[in-house]
Design an enzyme around this catalytic site. Structure first.
Site, PDB file in Angstrom:
ATOM      1  N   GLU A  31       0.847  -1.194   0.000  1.00 55.19           N
ATOM      2  CA  GLU A  31       0.000   0.000   0.000  1.00 55.19           C
ATOM      3  C   GLU A  31       0.884   1.247   0.000  1.00 55.19           C
ATOM      4  OE1 GLU A  31      -2.377   2.936  -0.059  1.00 55.19           O
ATOM      5  OE2 GLU A  31      -3.306   0.949  -0.209  1.00 55.19           O
ATOM      6  N   THR A  40     -10.119   5.284  -2.388  1.00 55.63           N
ATOM      7  CA  THR A  40     -11.555   5.302  -2.669  1.00 55.63           C
ATOM      8  C   THR A  40     -12.370   4.850  -1.457  1.00 55.63           C
ATOM      9  OG1 THR A  40     -11.239   4.942  -5.042  1.00 55.63           O
ATOM     10  CG2 THR A  40     -13.350   4.283  -4.128  1.00 55.63           C
ATOM     11  N   SER A  45     -20.372   6.772   0.465  1.00 56.91           N
ATOM     12  CA  SER A  45     -21.625   7.019   1.177  1.00 56.91           C
ATOM     13  C   SER A  45     -21.857   6.102   2.369  1.00 56.91           C
ATOM     14  CB  SER A  45     -22.811   6.873   0.202  1.00 56.91           C
ATOM     15  OG  SER A  45     -22.638   7.689  -0.935  1.00 56.91           O
ATOM     16  N   HIS A  49     -25.840  -1.359  -0.438  1.00 55.65           N
ATOM     17  CA  HIS A  49     -26.905  -1.316  -1.449  1.00 55.65           C
ATOM     18  C   HIS A  49     -27.641  -2.643  -1.551  1.00 55.65           C
ATOM     19  CE1 HIS A  49     -25.839   2.633  -3.048  1.00 55.65           C
ATOM     20  NE2 HIS A  49     -24.572   2.286  -2.913  1.00 55.65           N
ATOM     21  N   VAL A 172       4.061   0.790  -5.268  1.00 52.06           N
ATOM     22  CA  VAL A 172       4.460  -0.032  -6.408  1.00 52.06           C
ATOM     23  C   VAL A 172       4.768   0.883  -7.589  1.00 52.06           C
ATOM     24  CG1 VAL A 172       3.725  -1.807  -8.044  1.00 52.06           C
ATOM     25  CG2 VAL A 172       3.104  -2.010  -5.624  1.00 52.06           C
ATOM     26  N   ILE A 335     -13.744  -1.159  -9.449  1.00 46.52           N
ATOM     27  CA  ILE A 335     -14.600  -1.394  -8.275  1.00 46.52           C
ATOM     28  C   ILE A 335     -15.171  -0.059  -7.800  1.00 46.52           C
ATOM     29  CG2 ILE A 335     -14.803  -2.537  -6.060  1.00 46.52           C
ATOM     30  CD1 ILE A 335     -13.945  -4.395  -8.315  1.00 46.52           C
ATOM     31  N   CYS A 401     -16.560  16.164  21.371  1.00 50.82           N
ATOM     32  CA  CYS A 401     -17.678  16.079  20.413  1.00 50.82           C
ATOM     33  C   CYS A 401     -18.206  14.646  20.303  1.00 50.82           C
ATOM     34  CB  CYS A 401     -17.238  16.565  19.036  1.00 50.82           C
ATOM     35  SG  CYS A 401     -16.791  18.308  18.931  1.00 50.82           S
TER      36      CYS A 401
END
Length: 478
Positions: A31, A40, A45, A49, A172, A335, A401
């Site tokens: 990574e 991403t 959201s 789904h 990479v 994806i 908070c």
């Protein structure tokens, strides 16, 4: 020599890693960012789904429904928040009724259960704040809400505990086919592997095109969002969609799993694969369109805005297969939505491909359950007092908070693949995600990070790289 190298520690890569850890295999995840869930997967959201949107017969349709089915059991195994709240697709014009019917029929072909078309009175009875212009809506009871950070991190931690290695801050740069498999050049040295899983999000086309003559093209599709304070979180109790277009599901309004209200996203194809900046035009479009389906949106309660990139492939379907002209190179590309929902099923599918290819046997030490960070708010007052007596750090509130204690932050740092940045702590504990957006708690969180990780204060970052939080300061003052 690894059996498998997975490129990318987003939700797809980590789902593959977790499923692969069920077998005896030498595998690692590479990574480029300083943490998992930094691409991403961190900006979407948070919706699970139902599966009525994708065209029947596509991988999107198959894996969406399977991923939705798996999410409940997975949330129990890996201890991350998930709730089936349901969703509504709002129709405000008579000529849209046939599109609701089409979505319902499509969903039923995909195997989605419980779909119903509700009339105006039925819609307003369960969601009184939707537009008074509503004439009907498609109700999907199997839709739900999840925390994308918690899901991604849970998959990564469990994979790591079961033997999958993770190399962060490892970008990479080149891939070359060899007689034994692949040579992978990174910013931190070279690796060899028999198989590669290309789960690199918006960069998946670049790696694919290094080894295959059949080119892949991924377009970053930017989506901008508003996040509202928890005091606005009850405006709706289910995810409210507009009728979808070719660019996606439109501007939605949804509660989050943690009680905020989320509004967005826009959809704009861009060239910059790092273009996660918000824009005045994009945010204005959200404000204009969101009110079409939900009345009285309290946009004065916005506490932050953000943008994410979806990895849109030209064929508008997931690309999960071994490259024909590059044996051993398995794409997990394109994806985009419903990628978060599909992640558990994507992990299953890719791990099964690798099991057959490598002849893998079961890992006798596989532990499929993982315990997340303790949330003291879920304890009774008596239990909480007992906890604080045993560990006073849980009585020291750092983020007011979200009421996050020092104990939770310490846990986020010292658990597998622990946090090393301010955003790393935020994703794991929600410290800094509240109304003040880290305005008050960040200095105290930084002190804990510096102390526990042995990182000088002037070297601490918000999100890795050069995002240092302190600049122009005399080191001797620390």
């Amino acid at each position: 020599m690894y059996d498998v190298i997975i490129i990318g520690a987003g939700v797809s890569g980590c789902a593959v890693a977790r499923e692969l850890s069920r077998y005896q295999v030498k595998a690692c995840v590479l990574e480029k960012a300083e943490d998992v869930c930094c691409g991403t997967s961190k900006a979407n959201s948070g919706i699970v789904h139902a599966g009525y949107d994708a065209m029947p017969g596509t991988l999107m349709a198959k894996l969406n429904v399977r991923g939705n089915h798996l999410m409940g059991e997975l949330s129990e195994e890996l201890d991350f928040p998930f709730s089936r709240k349901g969703s509504l697709v709002i129709c405000r014009e008579k000529d849209g009724l046939h599109r609701l019917e089409e979505l319902k029929e499509r969903g039923e072909k995909n195997g989605v259960e419980g779909l119903k078309i509700l009339d105006r009175e039925q819609v307003l009875a369960i969601e009184p704040n939707v537009s008074k212009d509503v004439i009907a809506a498609l109700y999907a009871p199997s839709a739900g809400l999840v925390c994308p950070f918690s899901l991604n991190i849970a998959l990564a931690e469990n994979a790591n505990e079961n033997g999958i290695e993770f190399y962060l801050d490892t970008e990479v740069q080149k891939i070359r086919k060899t007689e034994l498999g692949f040579w992978v050049q990174t910013s931190r040295g070279d690796y060899e592997t028999r198989y590669i899983v290309n789960a690199a999000g918006v960069y998946a086309d670049q790696f694919h095109n290094m080894v295959s003559e059949k080119k892949l093209n991924i377009t970053p599709r930017k989506g901008e969002y508003y996040l509202l304070d928890k005091s606005a979180g009850t405006q709706v109790t289910r995810t409210i969609f507009a009728l979808p277009t070719n660019f996606g599901k439109g501007i939605l309004v949804t509660p989050t799993i943690h009680g905020n209200l989320l509004v967005g996203p826009t959809a704009a194809d861009i060239e910059d694969k790092e273009g996660t900046n918000t824009t005045a035009d994009g945010l204005a479009a959200i404000a204009e369109k969101a009110g079409q389906n939900v009345s009285g949106l309290p946009l004065k309660k916005v506490i932050t805005s953000f943008a994410g990139l979806r990895a849109h492939e030209d064929g508008h379907d997931f690309v999960i297969e071994e490259a024909n002209d590059a044996p051993g190179f398995i794409d997990c590309a394109g994806i985009e939505s419903p990628g978060l929902t599909s992640a558990p099923a994507i992990g299953e599918m890719v791990a099964e491909i690798l099991r057959k290819k490598l002849g893998l046997t079961e890992n006798p030490h596989f532990q499929g359950r993982r315990k997340g960070i303790l949330d003291p708010s879920k304890l009774s007052m008596e239990e909480r007092n007992e906890l604080i007596q045993k560990n006073p750090a849980y009585g020291n509130i750092i983020c007011r908070c979200e009421m996050i204690s020092e104990g939770e932050i310490l846990d986020s740092i010292h658990r597998p693949l622990g946090a090393r940045s301010l955003d790393g702590v935020k994703r794991r504990t929600r410290a800094g995600m509240g109304r003040c957006q880290s305005g008050f708690c960040s200095p105290r969180t930084m002190e804990i990070l510096s102390r526990e990780c042995g990182i000088p204060m002037e070297e601490l970052t918000k999100s890795g790289g050069e995002s240092r939080l302190i600049a122009g300061t005399n080191k001797d003052s620390f």
